[in-house]
Design a protein around this motif. Structure first.
Motif, PDB file in Angstrom:
ATOM      1  N   GLN A   1       0.877  -1.168   0.000  1.00 51.85           N
ATOM      2  CA  GLN A   1       0.000   0.000   0.000  1.00 51.85           C
ATOM      3  C   GLN A   1       0.910   1.212   0.000  1.00 51.85           C
ATOM      4  O   GLN A   1       1.775   1.344   0.871  1.00 51.85           O
ATOM      5  CB  GLN A   1      -0.868   0.062   1.253  1.00 51.85           C
ATOM      6  N   ASP A   2       0.740   2.083  -0.961  1.00 51.97           N
ATOM      7  CA  ASP A   2       1.542   3.297  -0.995  1.00 51.97           C
ATOM      8  C   ASP A   2       0.814   4.362  -1.774  1.00 51.97           C
ATOM      9  O   ASP A   2      -0.315   4.171  -2.198  1.00 51.97           O
ATOM     10  CB  ASP A   2       2.950   3.037  -1.533  1.00 51.97           C
ATOM     11  N   TYR A   3       1.460   5.471  -1.989  1.00 51.00           N
ATOM     12  CA  TYR A   3       0.817   6.684  -2.457  1.00 51.00           C
ATOM     13  C   TYR A   3       0.953   6.965  -3.942  1.00 51.00           C
ATOM     14  O   TYR A   3       1.952   6.645  -4.555  1.00 51.00           O
ATOM     15  CB  TYR A   3       1.440   7.907  -1.766  1.00 51.00           C
ATOM     16  N   VAL A   4      -0.062   7.613  -4.453  1.00 48.86           N
ATOM     17  CA  VAL A   4       0.031   8.522  -5.577  1.00 48.86           C
ATOM     18  C   VAL A   4      -0.394   9.830  -4.908  1.00 48.86           C
ATOM     19  O   VAL A   4      -1.564  10.133  -4.787  1.00 48.86           O
ATOM     20  CB  VAL A   4      -0.905   8.147  -6.736  1.00 48.86           C
ATOM     21  N   HIS A   5       0.585  10.522  -4.373  1.00 47.36           N
ATOM     22  CA  HIS A   5       0.337  11.662  -3.486  1.00 47.36           C
ATOM     23  C   HIS A   5       0.460  12.965  -4.245  1.00 47.36           C
ATOM     24  O   HIS A   5       1.524  13.559  -4.319  1.00 47.36           O
ATOM     25  CB  HIS A   5       1.328  11.638  -2.322  1.00 47.36           C
ATOM     26  N   HIS A   6      -0.642  13.374  -4.805  1.00 49.60           N
ATOM     27  CA  HIS A   6      -0.621  14.631  -5.542  1.00 49.60           C
ATOM     28  C   HIS A   6      -0.619  15.821  -4.593  1.00 49.60           C
ATOM     29  O   HIS A   6      -0.228  16.921  -4.963  1.00 49.60           O
ATOM     30  CB  HIS A   6      -1.790  14.711  -6.509  1.00 49.60           C
ATOM     31  N   GLY A   7      -1.052  15.622  -3.378  1.00 52.05           N
ATOM     32  CA  GLY A   7      -0.995  16.696  -2.401  1.00 52.05           C
ATOM     33  C   GLY A   7      -2.315  16.923  -1.710  1.00 52.05           C
ATOM     34  O   GLY A   7      -3.230  16.123  -1.793  1.00 52.05           O
ATOM     35  N   CYS A   8      -2.365  18.019  -1.019  1.00 54.87           N
ATOM     36  CA  CYS A   8      -3.541  18.416  -0.262  1.00 54.87           C
ATOM     37  C   CYS A   8      -4.034  19.746  -0.811  1.00 54.87           C
ATOM     38  O   CYS A   8      -3.281  20.493  -1.419  1.00 54.87           O
ATOM     39  CB  CYS A   8      -3.173  18.589   1.208  1.00 54.87           C
ATOM     40  N   ALA A   9      -5.267  20.036  -0.548  1.00 54.51           N
ATOM     41  CA  ALA A   9      -5.816  21.309  -1.007  1.00 54.51           C
ATOM     42  C   ALA A   9      -6.610  21.949   0.118  1.00 54.51           C
ATOM     43  O   ALA A   9      -7.152  21.262   0.984  1.00 54.51           O
ATOM     44  CB  ALA A   9      -6.699  21.088  -2.225  1.00 54.51           C
TER      45      ALA A   9
ATOM     46  N   GLY B   1      -3.391  32.172  -1.165  1.00 55.46           N
ATOM     47  CA  GLY B   1      -2.544  32.301   0.009  1.00 55.46           C
ATOM     48  C   GLY B   1      -1.423  31.286   0.025  1.00 55.46           C
ATOM     49  O   GLY B   1      -1.224  30.527  -0.935  1.00 55.46           O
ATOM     50  N   PRO B   2      -0.675  31.277   1.117  1.00 59.33           N
ATOM     51  CA  PRO B   2       0.527  30.435   1.208  1.00 59.33           C
ATOM     52  C   PRO B   2       0.259  28.936   1.060  1.00 59.33           C
ATOM     53  O   PRO B   2       1.102  28.201   0.582  1.00 59.33           O
ATOM     54  CB  PRO B   2       1.084  30.738   2.596  1.00 59.33           C
ATOM     55  N   TRP B   3      -0.920  28.472   1.475  1.00 64.64           N
ATOM     56  CA  TRP B   3      -1.208  27.035   1.410  1.00 64.64           C
ATOM     57  C   TRP B   3      -1.152  26.501  -0.012  1.00 64.64           C
ATOM     58  O   TRP B   3      -0.828  25.336  -0.231  1.00 64.64           O
ATOM     59  CB  TRP B   3      -2.582  26.746   2.008  1.00 64.64           C
ATOM     60  N   ASP B   4      -1.434  27.335  -0.991  1.00 63.15           N
ATOM     61  CA  ASP B   4      -1.445  26.894  -2.385  1.00 63.15           C
ATOM     62  C   ASP B   4      -0.100  26.311  -2.815  1.00 63.15           C
ATOM     63  O   ASP B   4      -0.049  25.461  -3.701  1.00 63.15           O
ATOM     64  CB  ASP B   4      -1.816  28.040  -3.325  1.00 63.15           C
ATOM     65  N   ALA B   5       0.982  26.748  -2.184  1.00 61.54           N
ATOM     66  CA  ALA B   5       2.318  26.255  -2.530  1.00 61.54           C
ATOM     67  C   ALA B   5       2.633  24.925  -1.852  1.00 61.54           C
ATOM     68  O   ALA B   5       3.589  24.247  -2.225  1.00 61.54           O
ATOM     69  CB  ALA B   5       3.382  27.289  -2.145  1.00 61.54           C
ATOM     70  N   PHE B   6       1.832  24.527  -0.875  1.00 61.77           N
ATOM     71  CA  PHE B   6       2.149  23.344  -0.071  1.00 61.77           C
ATOM     72  C   PHE B   6       2.288  22.052  -0.882  1.00 61.77           C
ATOM     73  O   PHE B   6       3.264  21.317  -0.690  1.00 61.77           O
ATOM     74  CB  PHE B   6       1.124  23.157   1.049  1.00 61.77           C
ATOM     75  N   PRO B   7       1.365  21.712  -1.772  1.00 57.63           N
ATOM     76  CA  PRO B   7       1.516  20.430  -2.483  1.00 57.63           C
ATOM     77  C   PRO B   7       2.856  20.286  -3.200  1.00 57.63           C
ATOM     78  O   PRO B   7       3.501  19.240  -3.103  1.00 57.63           O
ATOM     79  CB  PRO B   7       0.339  20.418  -3.458  1.00 57.63           C
TER      80      PRO B   7
ATOM     81  N   LEU C   1       5.680  21.932  -2.588  1.00 54.07           N
ATOM     82  CA  LEU C   1       6.749  21.883  -1.581  1.00 54.07           C
ATOM     83  C   LEU C   1       6.843  20.489  -0.963  1.00 54.07           C
ATOM     84  O   LEU C   1       7.936  19.967  -0.744  1.00 54.07           O
ATOM     85  CB  LEU C   1       6.512  22.931  -0.492  1.00 54.07           C
ATOM     86  N   ARG C   2       5.704  19.876  -0.711  1.00 55.60           N
ATOM     87  CA  ARG C   2       5.673  18.518  -0.151  1.00 55.60           C
ATOM     88  C   ARG C   2       6.296  17.518  -1.131  1.00 55.60           C
ATOM     89  O   ARG C   2       7.073  16.660  -0.738  1.00 55.60           O
ATOM     90  CB  ARG C   2       4.221  18.148   0.157  1.00 55.60           C
ATOM     91  N   ARG C   3       5.956  17.620  -2.396  1.00 51.87           N
ATOM     92  CA  ARG C   3       6.540  16.710  -3.389  1.00 51.87           C
ATOM     93  C   ARG C   3       8.048  16.913  -3.486  1.00 51.87           C
ATOM     94  O   ARG C   3       8.802  15.948  -3.582  1.00 51.87           O
ATOM     95  CB  ARG C   3       5.863  16.895  -4.748  1.00 51.87           C
ATOM     96  N   ARG C   4       8.502  18.156  -3.427  1.00 53.55           N
ATOM     97  CA  ARG C   4       9.953  18.426  -3.458  1.00 53.55           C
ATOM     98  C   ARG C   4      10.646  17.822  -2.251  1.00 53.55           C
ATOM     99  O   ARG C   4      11.722  17.245  -2.366  1.00 53.55           O
ATOM    100  CB  ARG C   4      10.223  19.933  -3.509  1.00 53.55           C
ATOM    101  N   TRP C   5      10.025  17.972  -1.072  1.00 52.68           N
ATOM    102  CA  TRP C   5      10.597  17.378   0.148  1.00 52.68           C
ATOM    103  C   TRP C   5      10.711  15.865  -0.008  1.00 52.68           C
ATOM    104  O   TRP C   5      11.731  15.263   0.305  1.00 52.68           O
ATOM    105  CB  TRP C   5       9.728  17.718   1.369  1.00 52.68           C
ATOM    106  N   TRP C   6       9.656  15.239  -0.510  1.00 51.67           N
ATOM    107  CA  TRP C   6       9.609  13.792  -0.703  1.00 51.67           C
ATOM    108  C   TRP C   6      10.770  13.362  -1.605  1.00 51.67           C
ATOM    109  O   TRP C   6      11.483  12.414  -1.312  1.00 51.67           O
ATOM    110  CB  TRP C   6       8.291  13.432  -1.360  1.00 51.67           C
ATOM    111  N   ARG C   7      10.943  14.062  -2.706  1.00 49.18           N
ATOM    112  CA  ARG C   7      11.984  13.720  -3.671  1.00 49.18           C
ATOM    113  C   ARG C   7      13.390  14.031  -3.150  1.00 49.18           C
ATOM    114  O   ARG C   7      14.362  13.429  -3.608  1.00 49.18           O
ATOM    115  CB  ARG C   7      11.737  14.454  -4.980  1.00 49.18           C
ATOM    116  N   SER C   8      13.516  14.960  -2.203  1.00 49.37           N
ATOM    117  CA  SER C   8      14.839  15.343  -1.698  1.00 49.37           C
ATOM    118  C   SER C   8      15.567  14.167  -1.050  1.00 49.37           C
ATOM    119  O   SER C   8      16.795  14.141  -1.012  1.00 49.37           O
ATOM    120  CB  SER C   8      14.731  16.513  -0.714  1.00 49.37           C
ATOM    121  N   GLY C   9      14.839  13.197  -0.546  1.00 45.07           N
ATOM    122  CA  GLY C   9      15.443  12.000   0.028  1.00 45.07           C
ATOM    123  C   GLY C   9      15.506  10.844  -0.947  1.00 45.07           C
ATOM    124  O   GLY C   9      15.836   9.719  -0.565  1.00 45.07           O
ATOM    125  N   GLY C  10      15.175  11.104  -2.206  1.00 43.29           N
ATOM    126  CA  GLY C  10      15.218  10.059  -3.213  1.00 43.29           C
ATOM    127  C   GLY C  10      13.894   9.350  -3.404  1.00 43.29           C
ATOM    128  O   GLY C  10      13.810   8.391  -4.176  1.00 43.29           O
TER     129      GLY C  10
END
Length: 176
Positions: free
Chosen positions: A119-127, A133-139, A141-150
């Motif tokens: 079981q794992d993700y197709v994590h497009h993000g949250c809305a 506002g600032p929340w619009d950038a969150f998805p 940023l989250r994907r970039r964080w995820w990819r930063s660790g490979g």
């Protein structure tokens, strides 16, 4: 509920030997223990000492003798060959740089006819609505964080060919 329905679809039941890979605090491990009962066995594979300590307390408080906790990852651990009816991997391979290399060491521990279930993700993000506002950038940023660790926030979309390359037959692929 999603994971419980998943185990029902797989037919997990009394007497099964199950490996919970990347068990975290063991919430799914405890669910698996409920499915296999006293005649089965569950092994939690988890690198975090904090999570293993919490799960150890749960096992001790219930006086279970058929729930094992093992320190490590798939890369490090020697598992008994052809032992497990089910190897379950939830919310783990999306965080590793090479999912196939992570899964491959687990396969020799699977019984003939056994099941590796992921079981794992197709994590497009949250809305957040209304938008703006600032929340619009969150998805992103989250994907970039995820990819930063490979990792790959869309790993579940890539699972069938990964599993096929490992010589596995995909018998069910159900998005939730």
């Amino acid at each position: 509920p999603v994971t419980r329905r998943f185990f029902d679809r797989l037919g997990v039941g009394p007497g099964w030997r199950c490996l919970d890979v990347g068990a975290g605090p063991g919430l799914v491990t405890l669910d698996l223990r409920g499915f296999v009962g006293d005649t089965g066995e569950v092994t939690a594979l988890e690198p975090s000492a904090t999570f293993r300590t919490w799960l150890t307390e749960q096992v001790r408080s219930h006086r279970w003798t058929n729930l094992n906790i093992v320190a490590g990852t798939s890369y490090e651990i020697a598992l008994p060959p052809r032992y497990f009816d089910l190897i379950f991997v939830r919310w783990v391979i999306g965080f590793v740089p090479d999912p196939a290399a992570f899964l491959a060491p687990l396969l020799p521990a699977l019984k003939p006819g056994g099941i590796i279930a992921v079981q794992d993700y197709v994590h497009h993000g949250c809305a957040l609505f209304p938008e703006g506002g600032p929340w619009d950038a969150f998805p992103e940023l989250r994907r970039r964080w995820w990819r930063s660790g490979g990792g790959d926030p869309y790993v579940a979309a890539h699972l069938p060919p990964i599993l096929t390359r490992l010589g596995l037959k995909v018998i069910d692929y159900t998005p939730t």
